[in-house]
Design an enzyme around this catalytic site. Structure first.
Site, PDB file in Angstrom:
ATOM      1  N   GLU A 246       3.894   1.769  -1.216  1.00  0.00           N
ATOM      2  CA  GLU A 246       4.510   1.975  -2.522  1.00  0.00           C
ATOM      3  C   GLU A 246       3.472   2.423  -3.559  1.00  0.00           C
ATOM      4  O   GLU A 246       3.708   3.331  -4.355  1.00  0.00           O
ATOM      5  CB  GLU A 246       5.132   0.633  -2.923  1.00  0.00           C
ATOM      6  CG  GLU A 246       5.735   0.591  -4.272  1.00  0.00           C
ATOM      7  CD  GLU A 246       6.421  -0.759  -4.528  1.00  0.00           C
ATOM      8  OE1 GLU A 246       6.663  -1.514  -3.561  1.00  0.00           O
ATOM      9  OE2 GLU A 246       6.701  -1.047  -5.702  1.00  0.00           O
TER      10      GLU A 246
ATOM     11  N   PRO B  27       0.822  -1.226   0.000  1.00  0.00           N
ATOM     12  CA  PRO B  27       0.000   0.000   0.000  1.00  0.00           C
ATOM     13  C   PRO B  27       0.848   1.264   0.000  1.00  0.00           C
ATOM     14  O   PRO B  27       0.543   2.240  -0.705  1.00  0.00           O
ATOM     15  CB  PRO B  27      -0.830  -0.115   1.289  1.00  0.00           C
ATOM     16  CG  PRO B  27      -0.916  -1.574   1.545  1.00  0.00           C
ATOM     17  CD  PRO B  27       0.408  -2.137   1.078  1.00  0.00           C
TER      18      PRO B  27
ATOM     19  N   ARG C 281       0.284  31.332 -26.644  1.00  0.00           N
ATOM     20  CA  ARG C 281       0.386  30.873 -28.035  1.00  0.00           C
ATOM     21  C   ARG C 281      -0.842  31.307 -28.847  1.00  0.00           C
ATOM     22  O   ARG C 281      -1.976  31.068 -28.430  1.00  0.00           O
ATOM     23  CB  ARG C 281       0.489  29.341 -28.039  1.00  0.00           C
ATOM     24  CG  ARG C 281       0.566  28.715 -29.400  1.00  0.00           C
ATOM     25  CD  ARG C 281       1.940  28.869 -29.972  1.00  0.00           C
ATOM     26  NE  ARG C 281       2.039  28.263 -31.299  1.00  0.00           N
ATOM     27  CZ  ARG C 281       3.089  28.408 -32.095  1.00  0.00           C
ATOM     28  NH1 ARG C 281       4.116  29.128 -31.692  1.00  0.00           N
ATOM     29  NH2 ARG C 281       3.113  27.838 -33.277  1.00  0.00           N
TER      30      ARG C 281
END
Ligand SMILES: Cc1cc2nc3c(=O)[nH]c(=O)nc-3n(C[C@H](O)[C@H](O)[C@H](O)COP(=O)(O)OP(=O)(O)OC[C@H]3O[C@@H](n4cnc5c(N)ncnc54)[C@H](O)[C@@H]3O)c2cc1C
Length: 382
Positions: free
Chosen positions: A247, A245, A273
């Protein structure tokens, strides 16, 4: 962020830690990232600097040299790196390794490794995957054979995060191949001057270019019997399962933070842009895409923040953590694809953060257990 979301778990102390992390990341990590990407690793000095600033092992008790905090302290640091697309220093794997020592190590092992890891003097790695076995860890072939007062390790590992810089590696081995899961153990290998140990090349990857992911070779590597994690043979598989859990939540958490960073950068880009005489931000497609992305981030944060509260309370189960990893990494892939599209041709250029994040995001669905394995785990809990 242009939209606000009050983190349910933040407080002043965590804000101060976040400030320290941001200062370190922006002034010391970010300026070196391009060089680190060319080299394939961030170097030892950066690890030691992070240690000096108290940014490593923040959720390890002070008695073992850590910061004495909990998962939230780690979360703050993982988030700020992920938000800026900095994946070179895998302090997540480093913390995962520290947790194996904390949760399963003997007292002597905790005292030997945790303070040095917290100082950044020893970088941690965990070596499970082999050329012939990844998802199916029971298929690993690396052997550790008891010999007198030690073990002799033979085999090879691949795709090991922090493999090149690691000073201490947790090596998942078969101690009794006749026993399936019960025949698996974790051996601690200190890499310095270790006879028979060789680090292969730093692997040439699609993304995470600054991250030292390596092959490791063990040819008759001898370690003392005291290097068996926890001191009892046959516990490896259970030790691995119990820390999943932690990780998996880190991966889900980093996924949402990466989406946030990419969203912020894209918003700024589309406002600048111009096409057909107006900023592309004003086009309905752009607005709709960004609205969708912002919604995904908000939904993701709410779920991840709940998981953070649960892990701090000790109630996060493996299936829910697997959902965090599955949803987070899949959403990250979809979102980064849209955000690259909004950058046009510049979205294909590595000098742009979203481009690097797009490439880095792809592995989030693969490592730490693939999306397919996450679904298997979740399905088992239904
Ligand atoms: C950048 C990077 C860093 C990594 N870091 C580490 C590390 O630090 N330590 C470490 O030990 N490993 C590490 N790994 C390895 C990683 O965890 C594995 O690659 C991963 O678990 C998948 O294993 P595999 O590559 O052998 O793929 P396979 O297991 O061969 O899978 C191939 C495909 O088959 C699918 N599949 C397999 N089993 C099933 C099933 N039961 N049902 C449905 N589909 C299935 C998979 O989902 C996948 O799509 C890393 C990998 C990368 C790329």
């Amino acid at each position: 962020m242009p939209f606000q979301f009050e983190r349910s778990w933040r407080n002043e102390e965590l804000d101060a830690l976040r400030d320290t992390a941001v200062r370190f990341i922006e002034s010391e990590m970010q300026p070196q990232d391009e060089e680190a990407r060319k080299r394939g690793h961030v170097g030892h000095a950066l690890w030691r600097r992070a240690g000096e600033l108290g940014l490593l092992c923040t959720d390890i008790p002070e008695a073992y040299g850590g910061g004495g905090g909990d998962f939230r302290h780690e979360a703050v640091i993982h988030e700020e790196m992920a938000r800026r697309g900095l994946t070179g220093m895998s302090n997540s794997v480093h913390s995962i390794v520290a947790h194996y020592f904390l949760n399963h190590g003997t007292e002597a092992q905790k005292r030997r490794y945790l303070p040095a890891m917290a100082r950044g003097e020893l970088v941690g790695a965990i070596a499970m995957t082999e050329p012939g076995a990844g998802s199916d860890l029971q298929g690993i072939r690396t052997r550790a054979v008891r010999d007198g007062d030690g073990y002799v390790i033979d085999g090879s590992k691949t795709f090991i995060t922090n493999g090149y810089l690691a000073g201490v590696i947790l090596v998942v081995c078969k101690t009794d191949p006749s026993q399936g899961a019960r025949g698996t153990s974790i051996l601690i290998v200190e890499t310095k001057d270790r006879e028979g140990f060789k680090v292969g090349r730093v692997l040439d990857k699609m993304g995470m270019k600054a991250q030292d992911t390596s092959e490791l070779f063990f040819d008759g590597v001898r370690v003392p019997a005291a290097n068996l994690l926890g001191g009892q043979e046959g516990q490896g598989f259970f030790q691995l399962m119990s820390d999943l859990p932690y990780e998996r939540l880190i991966i889900g958490l980093a996924a949402v933070a990466c989406m946030e960073g990419a969203y912020g950068a894209t918003l700024a880009y589309v406002r600048e842009r111009k096409a057909f005489g107006r900023p592309i931000a004003e086009m309905q497609n752009t607005k709709f895409k960004l609205a969708e992305v912002a919604t995904q981030i908000m939904v993701g944060r709410a779920f991840i923040d709940r998981c953070v509260e649960q892990i701090v309370a000790g109630t996060l189960d493996t299936a829910t953590a697997s959902m965090a990893k599955l949803w987070g990494s899949e959403a990250q892939g979809r979102v980064l694809d849209e955000l690259v599209q909004l950058h046009g041709g510049y979205g294909f250029m590595n000098e742009y953060m979203v481009t690097r994040m797009y490439a880095d995001a792809r592995v989030q669905r693969i490592y730490g257990g693939t999306s397919e394995i996450m679904k298997e785990v979740i399905a088992r809990a239904l």
